[in-house]
Design a protein around this motif. Structure first.
Motif, mmCIF file in Angstrom:
data_model
loop_
_atom_site.group_PDB
_atom_site.id
_atom_site.type_symbol
_atom_site.label_atom_id
_atom_site.label_comp_id
_atom_site.label_asym_id
_atom_site.label_seq_id
_atom_site.Cartn_x
_atom_site.Cartn_y
_atom_site.Cartn_z
ATOM 1 N N PHE A 49 0.825 -1.207 0.000
ATOM 2 C CA PHE A 49 0.000 0.000 0.000
ATOM 3 C C PHE A 49 0.858 1.256 0.000
ATOM 4 N N LEU A 50 1.920 1.264 0.802
ATOM 5 C CA LEU A 50 2.779 2.452 0.853
ATOM 6 C C LEU A 50 3.389 2.747 -0.515
ATOM 7 N N GLU A 51 3.792 1.705 -1.239
ATOM 8 C CA GLU A 51 4.324 1.893 -2.594
ATOM 9 C C GLU A 51 3.230 2.404 -3.532
ATOM 10 N N PHE A 52 2.026 1.861 -3.407
ATOM 11 C CA PHE A 52 0.898 2.334 -4.213
ATOM 12 C C PHE A 52 0.626 3.814 -3.942
ATOM 13 N N SER A 53 0.574 4.184 -2.673
ATOM 14 C CA SER A 53 0.283 5.569 -2.316
ATOM 15 C C SER A 53 1.351 6.513 -2.863
ATOM 16 N N ARG A 54 2.622 6.106 -2.754
ATOM 17 C CA ARG A 54 3.713 6.923 -3.303
ATOM 18 C C ARG A 54 3.539 7.096 -4.818
ATOM 19 N N CYS A 79 -5.103 6.811 9.842
ATOM 20 C CA CYS A 79 -6.420 7.195 9.321
ATOM 21 C C CYS A 79 -6.256 7.637 7.867
ATOM 22 N N LEU A 80 -6.813 6.863 6.989
ATOM 23 C CA LEU A 80 -6.670 7.075 5.557
ATOM 24 C C LEU A 80 -7.957 7.646 4.970
ATOM 25 N N CYS A 81 -7.810 8.438 3.922
ATOM 26 C CA CYS A 81 -8.978 8.950 3.202
ATOM 27 C C CYS A 81 -9.768 7.771 2.640
ATOM 28 N N ALA A 82 -11.077 7.825 2.814
ATOM 29 C CA ALA A 82 -11.933 6.733 2.341
ATOM 30 C C ALA A 82 -11.802 6.541 0.829
ATOM 31 N N ALA A 83 -11.743 7.634 0.077
ATOM 32 C CA ALA A 83 -11.623 7.522 -1.383
ATOM 33 C C ALA A 83 -10.281 6.910 -1.776
ATOM 34 N N ARG A 84 -9.208 7.192 -1.038
ATOM 35 C CA ARG A 84 -7.898 6.599 -1.323
ATOM 36 C C ARG A 84 -7.926 5.100 -1.024
ATOM 37 N N TRP A 85 -8.604 4.714 0.065
ATOM 38 C CA TRP A 85 -8.712 3.292 0.361
ATOM 39 C C TRP A 85 -9.468 2.582 -0.764
ATOM 40 N N GLN A 86 -10.544 3.194 -1.232
ATOM 41 C CA GLN A 86 -11.322 2.606 -2.328
ATOM 42 C C GLN A 86 -10.469 2.496 -3.591
ATOM 43 N N GLU A 87 -9.683 3.528 -3.864
ATOM 44 C CA GLU A 87 -8.788 3.511 -5.025
ATOM 45 C C GLU A 87 -7.765 2.382 -4.896
ATOM 46 N N ALA A 88 -7.212 2.216 -3.699
ATOM 47 C CA ALA A 88 -6.247 1.137 -3.471
ATOM 48 C C ALA A 88 -6.919 -0.228 -3.615
ATOM 49 N N LEU A 89 -8.137 -0.353 -3.161
ATOM 50 C CA LEU A 89 -8.878 -1.602 -3.323
ATOM 51 C C LEU A 89 -9.000 -1.961 -4.799
ATOM 52 N N GLU A 90 -9.407 -0.988 -5.596
ATOM 53 C CA GLU A 90 -9.603 -1.221 -7.026
ATOM 54 C C GLU A 90 -8.292 -1.544 -7.735
ATOM 55 N N ALA A 91 -7.163 -1.088 -7.175
ATOM 56 C CA ALA A 91 -5.848 -1.354 -7.757
ATOM 57 C C ALA A 91 -5.205 -2.620 -7.178
ATOM 58 N N ALA A 104 -18.018 5.692 10.886
ATOM 59 C CA ALA A 104 -19.216 5.318 10.122
ATOM 60 C C ALA A 104 -19.354 6.102 8.823
ATOM 61 N N ALA A 105 -18.819 7.323 8.751
ATOM 62 C CA ALA A 105 -18.899 8.133 7.527
ATOM 63 C C ALA A 105 -18.222 7.445 6.350
ATOM 64 N N THR A 106 -17.337 6.512 6.625
ATOM 65 C CA THR A 106 -16.665 5.759 5.568
ATOM 66 C C THR A 106 -17.676 5.063 4.667
ATOM 67 N N LEU A 107 -18.776 4.627 5.242
ATOM 68 C CA LEU A 107 -19.774 3.851 4.508
ATOM 69 C C LEU A 107 -20.497 4.666 3.437
ATOM 70 N N GLU A 108 -20.284 5.980 3.415
ATOM 71 C CA GLU A 108 -20.815 6.819 2.339
ATOM 72 C C GLU A 108 -19.995 6.633 1.060
ATOM 73 N N ILE A 109 -18.784 6.069 1.202
ATOM 74 C CA ILE A 109 -17.854 5.940 0.074
ATOM 75 C C ILE A 109 -17.481 4.494 -0.209
ATOM 76 N N VAL A 110 -17.346 3.697 0.838
ATOM 77 C CA VAL A 110 -16.847 2.324 0.725
ATOM 78 C C VAL A 110 -17.925 1.345 1.201
ATOM 79 N N GLU A 111 -18.059 0.238 0.503
ATOM 80 C CA GLU A 111 -19.008 -0.810 0.899
ATOM 81 C C GLU A 111 -18.499 -1.541 2.143
ATOM 82 N N PHE A 112 -19.419 -1.802 3.078
ATOM 83 C CA PHE A 112 -19.060 -2.496 4.308
ATOM 84 C C PHE A 112 -18.431 -3.861 4.018
ATOM 85 N N GLY A 113 -18.962 -4.578 3.058
ATOM 86 C CA GLY A 113 -18.425 -5.892 2.707
ATOM 87 C C GLY A 113 -16.976 -5.839 2.270
#
Length: 123
Positions: A49-54, A79-91, A104-113
């Motif tokens: 993840f750190l390499e991805f973020s860089r 504490c990571l940005c929810a959109a960045r976590w989603q981007e990393a998931l997709e990558a 809980a605000a994370t669930l506005e951007i990322v699926e709980f599953g």
């Protein structure tokens, strides 16, 4: 003031005080309207993840002494940005997640599953 809640609807737990994390640098993934990045996902970072973020222009490994940022190492919680976590998931580079410390605000951007698949605190 209403206490912050995690993705289970329970009181939000601390993510990390070493290194000190959170938009408010209070150790928790708290958020507010000022936090446009929504730093709400408590992650346990991996080297991948750190390499991805860089590679995306956000170097979280290099210390930034002027900002009091020690640089992250694999295994650190942050504490990571929810959109960045989603981007990393997709990558294919999503870091682990501490659900009890993820707002809980994370669930506005990322699926709980999706979060559950990377959780380190489910028994």
């Amino acid at each position: 003031m209403v206490a912050a809640r995690n993705v289970f609807g329970e009181p939000l737990e601390s993510c990390s005080e070493n290194p000190m994390t959170g938009f408010f640098r209070d150790g928790c993934c708290n958020t507010s309207d000022e936090d446009v990045g929504r730093h709400t996902v408590c992650t346990r970072v991996t080297r991948e993840f750190l390499e991805f973020s860089r590679s995306r222009g956000n170097d979280l490994s290099t210390p930034r002494e002027g900002f009091g940022f020690p640089g992250l190492l694999p295994g650190d919680q942050w504490c990571l940005c929810a959109a960045r976590w989603q981007e990393a998931l997709e990558a294919g580079a999503a870091p682990h997640v501490v659900l009890r410390a993820t707002h809980a605000a994370t669930l506005e951007i990322v699926e709980f599953g999706d979060l559950k698949r990377f959780a380190v605190d489910l028994s």
